[in-house]
Enzyme design. Structure first.
Site, PDB file in Angstrom:
ATOM      1  N   ALA A  70      10.182   3.681  -3.426  1.00 38.31           N
ATOM      2  CA  ALA A  70       8.853   3.043  -2.999  1.00 38.31           C
ATOM      3  C   ALA A  70       8.318   2.288  -4.267  1.00 38.31           C
ATOM      4  O   ALA A  70       8.089   3.184  -5.373  1.00 38.31           O
ATOM      5  CB  ALA A  70       7.965   3.819  -2.349  1.00 38.31           C
ATOM      6  N   HIS A  71       7.807   1.228  -4.278  1.00 43.93           N
ATOM      7  CA  HIS A  71       7.288   0.647  -5.540  1.00 43.93           C
ATOM      8  C   HIS A  71       6.549  -0.723  -5.088  1.00 43.93           C
ATOM      9  O   HIS A  71       6.681  -1.406  -3.974  1.00 43.93           O
ATOM     10  CB  HIS A  71       8.470   0.301  -6.672  1.00 43.93           C
ATOM     11  N   ALA A  72       5.951  -1.029  -6.064  1.00 47.52           N
ATOM     12  CA  ALA A  72       5.230  -2.516  -5.872  1.00 47.52           C
ATOM     13  C   ALA A  72       5.011  -3.027  -7.298  1.00 47.52           C
ATOM     14  O   ALA A  72       5.185  -2.541  -8.167  1.00 47.52           O
ATOM     15  CB  ALA A  72       3.825  -2.363  -5.214  1.00 47.52           C
TER      16      ALA A  72
END
Length: 158
Positions: A70-72
């Site tokens: 998970a990342h942005a």
């Protein structure tokens, strides 16, 4: 200025959650976002940005069987480069055709765009050894997780 992510084997206790309960993929991402916040790498809005990317682009973050990264993109809610790792008590489906269900979620907070791309690529390479993900999922302590990550990150072992 370039900021490096901490070594995988040096994750602080605050960045590791073992046996979390999550009813769905959104909840799983929120748990890993909470660990990033607790470790000082991000602020609360970062978790919702990670969720929004999956809603927009689908479950591309499920990068290997049982593993989501998970990342942005970097933003003002990223305070420092950081990683967090969550193991789930019960695996959850993200909607990936081949790699569901997910039992390990890694959260990545990158402060710069070039660091973001390099970090995602580097983390993906750590998990080339298919035995690492199930071992992480079964780990009973933060020390065991750090040991597994350190070993997987060693050149020539993954």
């Amino acid at each position: 200025m370039t900021y490096e992510l901490p070594p995988l084997g040096a994750l602080p206790d605050e960045a590791i959650t073992i046996g979390a309960h999550a009813e769905d993929w959104r909840a799983a991402i929120r748990v890993v976002a909470d660990a990033l916040v607790a470790s000082g790498a991000a602020e609360d809005p970062y978790g919702e940005r990670m969720i929004a990317l999956v809603e927009q682009f689908g479950p591309y973050i499920v990068i290997a069987p049982g593993l989501a990264l998970a990342h942005a993109r970097p933003g003002p809610d990223v305070l420092a480069p950081g990683l967090a790792l969550v193991t789930l008590a019960e695996p959850v489906a993200f909607g990936h055709a081949h790699n569901d269900p997910v039992s390990v979620v890694i959260g990545l907070a990158a402060a710069e765009a070039d660091q973001h791309v390099a970090s995602v690529a580097g983390l993906a390479n750590v998990f080339n050894d298919p035995s690492v993900i199930p071992a992480l999922a079964e780990a009973a302590s933060a020390d065991e997780i750090r040991r597994l990550l350190s070993r997987a990150a060693e050149p020539g072992l993954s």
